[in-house]
Design a protein around this motif. Structure first.
Motif, PDB file in Angstrom:
ATOM      1  N   ALA A  18     -29.760  70.826  15.329  1.00 18.48           N
ATOM      2  CA  ALA A  18     -30.695  71.700  14.602  1.00 18.48           C
ATOM      3  C   ALA A  18     -30.052  72.414  13.419  1.00 18.48           C
ATOM      4  CB  ALA A  18     -31.345  72.704  15.564  1.00 18.48           C
ATOM      5  N   MET A  19     -29.306  71.654  12.621  1.00 18.03           N
ATOM      6  CA  MET A  19     -28.682  72.224  11.425  1.00 18.03           C
ATOM      7  C   MET A  19     -29.258  71.585  10.175  1.00 18.03           C
ATOM      8  SD  MET A  19     -24.636  72.490  11.972  1.00 18.03           S
ATOM      9  CE  MET A  19     -23.936  73.547  13.187  1.00 18.03           C
ATOM     10  N   THR A  20     -29.372  72.397   9.148  1.00 14.66           N
ATOM     11  CA  THR A  20     -29.726  71.856   7.838  1.00 14.66           C
ATOM     12  C   THR A  20     -28.444  71.310   7.204  1.00 14.66           C
ATOM     13  OG1 THR A  20     -29.269  73.914   6.662  1.00 14.66           O
ATOM     14  CG2 THR A  20     -31.521  73.623   7.531  1.00 14.66           C
ATOM     15  N   GLN A  21     -28.597  70.544   6.137  1.00 17.53           N
ATOM     16  CA  GLN A  21     -27.426  70.066   5.417  1.00 17.53           C
ATOM     17  C   GLN A  21     -26.619  71.250   4.885  1.00 17.53           C
ATOM     18  OE1 GLN A  21     -28.963  67.357   2.446  1.00 17.53           O
ATOM     19  NE2 GLN A  21     -28.681  65.599   3.800  1.00 17.53           N
ATOM     20  N   GLN A  22     -27.304  72.260   4.429  1.00 18.47           N
ATOM     21  CA  GLN A  22     -26.638  73.454   3.891  1.00 18.47           C
ATOM     22  C   GLN A  22     -25.785  74.123   4.968  1.00 18.47           C
ATOM     23  OE1 GLN A  22     -27.203  74.466   0.615  1.00 18.47           O
ATOM     24  NE2 GLN A  22     -25.757  76.150   0.752  1.00 18.47           N
ATOM     25  N   GLN A  23     -26.362  74.319   6.159  1.00 12.09           N
ATOM     26  CA  GLN A  23     -25.630  74.967   7.253  1.00 12.09           C
ATOM     27  C   GLN A  23     -24.415  74.140   7.673  1.00 12.09           C
ATOM     28  OE1 GLN A  23     -29.043  75.023   9.830  1.00 12.09           O
ATOM     29  NE2 GLN A  23     -29.313  77.246   9.623  1.00 12.09           N
ATOM     30  N   ALA A  24     -24.637  72.857   7.872  1.00  6.60           N
ATOM     31  CA  ALA A  24     -23.543  71.982   8.304  1.00  6.60           C
ATOM     32  C   ALA A  24     -22.466  71.915   7.227  1.00  6.60           C
ATOM     33  CB  ALA A  24     -24.074  70.593   8.626  1.00  6.60           C
ATOM     34  N   GLY A  25     -22.885  71.817   5.985  1.00  8.48           N
ATOM     35  CA  GLY A  25     -21.936  71.764   4.881  1.00  8.48           C
ATOM     36  C   GLY A  25     -21.026  72.977   4.853  1.00  8.48           C
ATOM     37  N   LYS A  26     -21.605  74.141   5.032  1.00 10.68           N
ATOM     38  CA  LYS A  26     -20.807  75.377   5.036  1.00 10.68           C
ATOM     39  C   LYS A  26     -19.822  75.380   6.199  1.00 10.68           C
ATOM     40  CE  LYS A  26     -23.625  78.282   2.266  1.00 10.68           C
ATOM     41  NZ  LYS A  26     -23.896  79.596   1.840  1.00 10.68           N
ATOM     42  N   PHE A  35     -22.748  67.134  -0.834  1.00 10.77           N
ATOM     43  CA  PHE A  35     -21.728  66.323  -0.169  1.00 10.77           C
ATOM     44  C   PHE A  35     -22.316  65.632   1.058  1.00 10.77           C
ATOM     45  CE2 PHE A  35     -18.422  65.961   3.105  1.00 10.77           C
ATOM     46  CZ  PHE A  35     -17.566  65.088   2.469  1.00 10.77           C
ATOM     47  N   LEU A  36     -22.979  66.401   1.920  1.00 10.29           N
ATOM     48  CA  LEU A  36     -23.579  65.807   3.119  1.00 10.29           C
ATOM     49  C   LEU A  36     -24.735  64.885   2.768  1.00 10.29           C
ATOM     50  CD1 LEU A  36     -23.637  68.519   5.908  1.00 10.29           C
ATOM     51  CD2 LEU A  36     -22.293  66.451   5.774  1.00 10.29           C
ATOM     52  N   SER A  37     -25.496  65.242   1.774  1.00  7.86           N
ATOM     53  CA  SER A  37     -26.593  64.388   1.331  1.00  7.86           C
ATOM     54  C   SER A  37     -26.058  63.009   0.940  1.00  7.86           C
ATOM     55  CB  SER A  37     -27.324  65.032   0.148  1.00  7.86           C
ATOM     56  OG  SER A  37     -28.325  64.166  -0.336  1.00  7.86           O
ATOM     57  N   ASN A  38     -24.967  62.973   0.196  1.00 10.83           N
ATOM     58  CA  ASN A  38     -24.367  61.702  -0.208  1.00 10.83           C
ATOM     59  C   ASN A  38     -23.889  60.897   0.996  1.00 10.83           C
ATOM     60  OD1 ASN A  38     -24.819  62.337  -2.890  1.00 10.83           O
ATOM     61  ND2 ASN A  38     -22.721  62.996  -3.270  1.00 10.83           N
ATOM     62  N   LEU A  39     -23.292  61.566   1.975  1.00 10.31           N
ATOM     63  CA  LEU A  39     -22.832  60.869   3.181  1.00 10.31           C
ATOM     64  C   LEU A  39     -24.008  60.304   3.967  1.00 10.31           C
ATOM     65  CD1 LEU A  39     -20.099  63.281   4.606  1.00 10.31           C
ATOM     66  CD2 LEU A  39     -19.796  61.309   3.091  1.00 10.31           C
ATOM     67  N   GLU A  40     -25.052  61.099   4.131  1.00 11.39           N
ATOM     68  CA  GLU A  40     -26.193  60.697   4.948  1.00 11.39           C
ATOM     69  C   GLU A  40     -27.053  59.626   4.272  1.00 11.39           C
ATOM     70  OE1 GLU A  40     -28.275  64.229   6.173  1.00 11.39           O
ATOM     71  OE2 GLU A  40     -26.579  64.924   7.373  1.00 11.39           O
ATOM     72  N   ARG A  41     -26.973  59.534   2.951  1.00 10.58           N
ATOM     73  CA  ARG A  41     -27.690  58.468   2.243  1.00 10.58           C
ATOM     74  C   ARG A  41     -26.827  57.225   2.086  1.00 10.58           C
ATOM     75  NH1 ARG A  41     -28.520  59.735  -2.862  1.00 10.58           N
ATOM     76  NH2 ARG A  41     -27.271  61.600  -2.793  1.00 10.58           N
ATOM     77  N   GLY A  42     -25.569  57.333   2.453  1.00 12.36           N
ATOM     78  CA  GLY A  42     -24.675  56.190   2.371  1.00 12.36           C
ATOM     79  C   GLY A  42     -24.137  55.932   0.975  1.00 12.36           C
ATOM     80  N   THR A  43     -24.271  56.909   0.070  1.00 10.29           N
ATOM     81  CA  THR A  43     -23.764  56.707  -1.288  1.00 10.29           C
ATOM     82  C   THR A  43     -22.276  57.032  -1.407  1.00 10.29           C
ATOM     83  OG1 THR A  43     -24.450  58.919  -1.988  1.00 10.29           O
ATOM     84  CG2 THR A  43     -26.015  57.133  -2.347  1.00 10.29           C
ATOM     85  N   SER A  44     -21.720  57.679  -0.391  1.00  8.51           N
ATOM     86  CA  SER A  44     -20.275  57.889  -0.345  1.00  8.51           C
ATOM     87  C   SER A  44     -19.821  57.813   1.104  1.00  8.51           C
ATOM     88  CB  SER A  44     -19.881  59.225  -0.981  1.00  8.51           C
ATOM     89  OG  SER A  44     -20.433  60.290  -0.257  1.00  8.51           O
ATOM     90  N   PRO A  47     -14.463  61.119   4.394  1.00 12.27           N
ATOM     91  CA  PRO A  47     -13.034  61.088   4.717  1.00 12.27           C
ATOM     92  C   PRO A  47     -12.855  61.269   6.230  1.00 12.27           C
ATOM     93  CG  PRO A  47     -13.500  62.632   2.929  1.00 12.27           C
ATOM     94  CD  PRO A  47     -14.811  62.216   3.511  1.00 12.27           C
ATOM     95  N   LEU A  48     -11.801  60.686   6.765  1.00 12.84           N
ATOM     96  CA  LEU A  48     -11.572  60.777   8.216  1.00 12.84           C
ATOM     97  C   LEU A  48     -11.461  62.216   8.696  1.00 12.84           C
ATOM     98  CD1 LEU A  48      -9.121  57.814   8.884  1.00 12.84           C
ATOM     99  CD2 LEU A  48     -11.565  57.961   9.382  1.00 12.84           C
ATOM    100  N   GLU A  49     -10.838  63.077   7.901  1.00 13.47           N
ATOM    101  CA  GLU A  49     -10.709  64.479   8.317  1.00 13.47           C
ATOM    102  C   GLU A  49     -12.075  65.150   8.451  1.00 13.47           C
ATOM    103  OE1 GLU A  49      -8.091  66.071   9.566  1.00 13.47           O
ATOM    104  OE2 GLU A  49      -7.164  64.108   9.391  1.00 13.47           O
ATOM    105  N   VAL A  50     -13.005  64.772   7.599  1.00 13.64           N
ATOM    106  CA  VAL A  50     -14.367  65.323   7.691  1.00 13.64           C
ATOM    107  C   VAL A  50     -15.040  64.818   8.962  1.00 13.64           C
ATOM    108  CG1 VAL A  50     -16.652  65.358   6.618  1.00 13.64           C
ATOM    109  CG2 VAL A  50     -14.612  65.657   5.212  1.00 13.64           C
ATOM    110  N   LEU A  51     -14.866  63.542   9.268  1.00 12.03           N
ATOM    111  CA  LEU A  51     -15.459  63.006  10.505  1.00 12.03           C
ATOM    112  C   LEU A  51     -14.900  63.738  11.722  1.00 12.03           C
ATOM    113  CD1 LEU A  51     -15.504  59.155   9.847  1.00 12.03           C
ATOM    114  CD2 LEU A  51     -17.443  60.738   9.828  1.00 12.03           C
ATOM    115  N   LYS A  52     -13.622  64.040  11.697  1.00 15.07           N
ATOM    116  CA  LYS A  52     -13.014  64.758  12.826  1.00 15.07           C
ATOM    117  C   LYS A  52     -13.585  66.170  12.946  1.00 15.07           C
ATOM    118  CE  LYS A  52      -8.805  62.032  12.709  1.00 15.07           C
ATOM    119  NZ  LYS A  52      -7.371  62.002  12.366  1.00 15.07           N
ATOM    120  N   ARG A  53     -13.795  66.843  11.808  1.00 15.90           N
ATOM    121  CA  ARG A  53     -14.401  68.186  11.848  1.00 15.90           C
ATOM    122  C   ARG A  53     -15.858  68.105  12.302  1.00 15.90           C
ATOM    123  NH1 ARG A  53     -11.865  69.191   6.632  1.00 15.90           N
ATOM    124  NH2 ARG A  53     -13.927  69.279   5.712  1.00 15.90           N
TER     125      ARG A  53
END
Length: 87
Positions: A18-26, A35-44, A47-53
């Motif tokens: 139940a998080m918005t992209q804004q909340q999760a991004g912060k 940043f999250l929008s690009n990941l979720e649309r598959g345009t970027s 990074p592995l460190e982000v996946l771990k977080r």
């Protein structure tokens, strides 16, 4: 049935907590949700460190995230190899 792409999987996991992209991004250390929008649309690619977080933020085990990441990388490599073979 074809597995869900990593980008769609990440969106589903964010929504499931139940998080918005804004909340999760912060929580991931980003000021803007782009940043999250690009990941979720598959345009970027994340990074592995982000996946771990994301495991902590989205309450996903590292094993599950690793499996989804590897699955996505293998599927992408296979697709590229088949395209090269066909040309």
């Amino acid at each position: 049935m074809m597995p869900v792409s990593l980008s769609k999987y990440l969106r589903e996991k964010r929504v499931s907590v139940a998080m918005t992209q804004q909340q999760a991004g912060k929580m991931l250390g980003y000021e803007k949700s782009q940043f999250l929008s690009n990941l979720e649309r598959g345009t970027s690619k994340p990074p592995l460190e982000v996946l771990k977080r994301m495991c902590e933020v989205y309450k996903i085990s590292r094993e599950e995230m690793r499996a989804r990441y590897v699955e996505d990388v293998v599927r992408e490599a296979e697709s590229k190899a088949l395209q090269r073979w066909s040309t």
